[in-house]
Design an enzyme around this catalytic site. Structure first.
Site: not given
Ligand code: IVH
Length: 686
Positions: A38-39, A87, A121, A418, A421, A436, A441
């Site tokens: 760190d230093a 999503s 995920k 209690c 006890c 208690c 106890c």
């Molecule tokens: S892939 C088209 N990989 O899950 C691909 N998503 O509904 C879209 N998430 O809001 C995402 N871990 O934030 C992907 N290894 C991962 C993930 C991941 C978490 C979340 C992501 C997204 C939701 C998908």
């Protein structure tokens, strides 16, 4: 740095330092394996800061010195994602995962196996980081997938996110003209619990889970707050990409790693759906050991050309699926509410549940914390409840399904005795906990003994935790007074206890019998009675039996003692178990020594001569009294005499005293002096 280098040298040195600092940052925050101290790191950092101070024109936003310090915002700007952030559709069972694979192969008219990348995920916040020619320019949240919030200032405070991409080693692809990195910002469970603990202490509202904590921290308008929050990020994909191309998702992940981003080390390339499902189950097994929360696995088709061919449907890619872990909330029935007594005597109600699997783990009990908590949630025996495992701590009851309450279910009440006890249970003023009151106890006996024997209490040298463990476990000490019943034989029979140390302990026990009274009061472990209050009590109650019978109002009349403490003391001695222990201690020879008078006795150190007749006692008795009150009786008057007590018939001694100007008092005045000295607690044993 004493001499400021010329601009050209400075520019070169600045570049060198940034490279080195970025690299060591990466080793430390991304790979978790630093190579310098760190230093050494700090020295480089300081040198860079000084050079940038001398040459502000050389400061760039991607310099490692520029992570914090941006002024707070009024609101976040909106950023449009170059490519929408999609999503994922969900799968919950192996069967559903297989159906996903079948859909993929049907769509591609492919009869062979498909390669999948399986990733944890993460349960955090999705973000996008835009790097132009290797420099971080924008960080944004996912938002509605099309537009998100510009949280660049906050993203920059996350140490594992490079402000400038690392120069990759071939054969890794070079830094692209532009890459939009996608990933999940998250908080480790341990950090989440610590953060909440701090917030609890300072009275701030708690975060419900690590995801909310991460989201709340990332959405601070003042980035100096975000900088104090322990956030991290795993990169899991890319959006816009210019100047470089990849054939597979696996290569994308390797590329992200080579550019210095943190990629989850648990990602795995799997040949076919069977391997992918196996990997899912491995991750599920690991779930509770992971330092962060993961709510499933993401299965992604590896080939990017196949991904393109598959495309998307209703904002989700056809080439990926979220294979979710079982929910961490389940419903079950409360069979019973039992009360546990902890080491410190606190009673905790615990719900005994119809066993149920929550998040893959069998749960059969949940803590209800305290009476207030039970009342707030109104949990009753027979209730159907929702349980959850949050932050991998002890399972807890989220709420009661009221519609399912059986008729006649009664509200829970803390027991008055209690359960361990039988001593009285009390909730002291200003506390949520019921305790208690029993000093012996079994639930808290070890703690009671350790405190009793400690240095500032009875100071029984050698009676530490290990010995106490053995004494209690072997049943040699069942109550505090048993300490004074221990024999050499008892002690020498214990493990790792030589005859010599046994006799040392015995000696220490013997020695502790003559302990100053305040230390004795402290040793009893009466709630709220610390060393100071113990001294106050010793001054007012030189006789412990008077303290044992003291009423609350009487105690409250003493300065320094408020109603809370008065109640705690009175309750302590109201408990028969405690009175018995104290009486037994005295019977076994514990003789606490009361403090000498607060104001020294008026006879302390005084030489007293009696002359003439005394009416209430003999001269010998009077002389003994003087001695007991710290004075010295003498038979003849001299310059050293302090007081002469003269009665009828006094002769030459009285004259001598008058000649020398020594105070002369009557027997009556002497008796008043004695009474005063005794009231103020003159010497002697309690
Ligand atoms: S892939 C088209 N990989 O899950 C691909 N998503 O509904 C879209 N998430 O809001 C995402 N871990 O934030 C992907 N290894 C991962 C993930 C991941 C978490 C979340 C992501 C997204 C939701 C998908």
């Amino acid at each position: 740095m004493s001499r400021i280098p010329k601009p050209d040298d400075a520019r070169k040195r600045i570049e060198e330092l940034r490279k080195a600092i970025n690299y060591h940052n990466y080793l430390y925050y991304v790979l978790d394996s630093p190579e310098i101290s760190d230093a050494q790191y700090d020295a480089m950092f300081r040198e860079l800061e000084e050079l940038e101070r001398a040459y502000p024109e050389f400061v760039t936003p991607d310099s490692p010195t520029q992570r914090v310090g941006a002024p707070p915002l009024d609101k976040f700007a909106t950023v449009e994602h170059a490519q929408p952030m999609l999503s994922l559709a969900n799968a919950f069972t192996d069967e559903e995962a297989r159906e996903f694979d079948e859909r993929v192969r049907r769509f591609l008219q492919w009869s062979g196996t498909v390669e999948y990348v399986v990733e944890p995920k993460m349960d955090g916040v999705a973000v996008e980081l835009v790097y132009i020619n290797g420099s971080l320019t924008t960080g944004s949240t996912r938002g509605d997938g099309i537009r998100g919030e510009d949280v660049t200032q906050n993203i920059r405070t996350i140490k594992s996110i490079p402000l400038r991409l690392l120069e990759p080693q071939p054969p890794a692809p070079p830094i692209p003209e532009r890459v939009d990195v996608r990933g999940e910002v998250y908080m480790r469970i341990k950090d989440f619990l610590e953060l909440n603990e701090k917030r609890r202490e300072s009275g701030e509202p708690l975060f419900a889970n690590p995801r909310n904590a991460a989201a709340g921290s990332l959405r601070q308008l003042d980035s100096s707050i975000t900088a104090q929050r322990p956030l991290d990020m795993f990169a899991y994909g890319i959006g816009e990409l210019r100047g470089v191309s990849f054939d597979t998702h696996w290569e994308v992940l390797q590329g992200l790693k080579a550019w210095g981003l943190k990629v989850n080390p648990l990602v795995k390339l799997c040949k076919g759906i069977d391997e992918a499902i196996d990997r899912y189950h491995e991750l599920l097994e690991m779930r509770h050991e992971l330092p962060y929360e993961a709510d499933g696995a993401v299965l992604k088709v590896n080939s990017i050309s196949l991904q393109r061919a598959l495309g998307e449907i209703s904002r989700s890619p056809r080439w990926a699926i979220a294979f979710k872990f079982p929910s961490k909330q389940e419903t079950t029935v409360v069979r019973d509410i039992q009360v546990q007594v902890g080491r410190t005597g606190v009673l905790t109600p615990v719900a005994i549940l119809e066993p149920v699997r929550v998040g893959g783990v069998q749960v059969s009990r949940a803590t209800l914390h305290n009476q207030d908590e039970v009342e707030r949630k109104d949990v009753r025996v027979g209730d159907t409840v929702i349980v959850q495992r949050a932050g991998e701590v002890i399972p807890e009851i989220v709420s009661v399904v009221i519609e399912k309450r059986p008729p006649g279910a009664k509200p829970f009440r803390m027991p008055e005795k209690c359960p361990v006890c039988g001593a009285r249970v009390e909730r002291l003023e200003g506390e949520v906990a019921h305790r208690c009151m029993g000093i012996s106890c079994p639930a808290k006996l070890k703690e009671s003994i350790i405190h009793f024997a400690s240095k500032r209490a009875m100071d029984i040298d050698g009676m530490g935790e290990k010995l106490v463990d053995q004494l209690v476990e072997k049943g040699l000490v069942k109550s505090l007074d048993d300490i004074y019943r221990l024999t050499l034989e008892n002690l020498a029979s214990l493990e790792r206890m030589a005859e010599k140390s046994a006799s040392n302990v015995l000696e220490a026990i013997e020695k502790s019998k003559e302990i100053p009274l305040d230390r004795f009061y402290y040793a009893l472990g009466i709630r709220h009675v610390g060393e100071h209050l113990a001294r106050v009590l010793a001054r007012h109650y030189p006789d412990p039996r008077l303290l044992m019978d003291a009423k609350e109002e009487e105690l409250e009349a003493i300065r320094d003692i408020g109603p809370k403490v008065a109640r705690a003391i009175a309750s302590f001695f109201r408990e028969p178990q405690n009175r018995k222990v104290v009486e037994e201690l005295f019977r076994l020879g514990v003789r606490p020594v009361a403090p000498s008078t607060a104001r020294p006795s008026p006879l302390q150190g005084k030489t007293v001569v009696f002359t003439g007749a005394l009416s209430s006692m003999t001269r010998q008795e009077a002389q003994a009294l003087v001695e007991r009150l710290g004075g010295r009786p003498a038979s003849s008057v001299s310059r050293k005499t302090d007081i002469v007590v003269a009665g009828p018939g006094a002769g030459s001694k009285l004259r001598e005293a008058q000649n020398l100007g020594i105070p002369v008092i009557s027997e009556e005045e002497f008796l008043k002096m004695v009474a005063q000295a005794e009231r103020e607690g003159g010497g002697g044993h309690g």
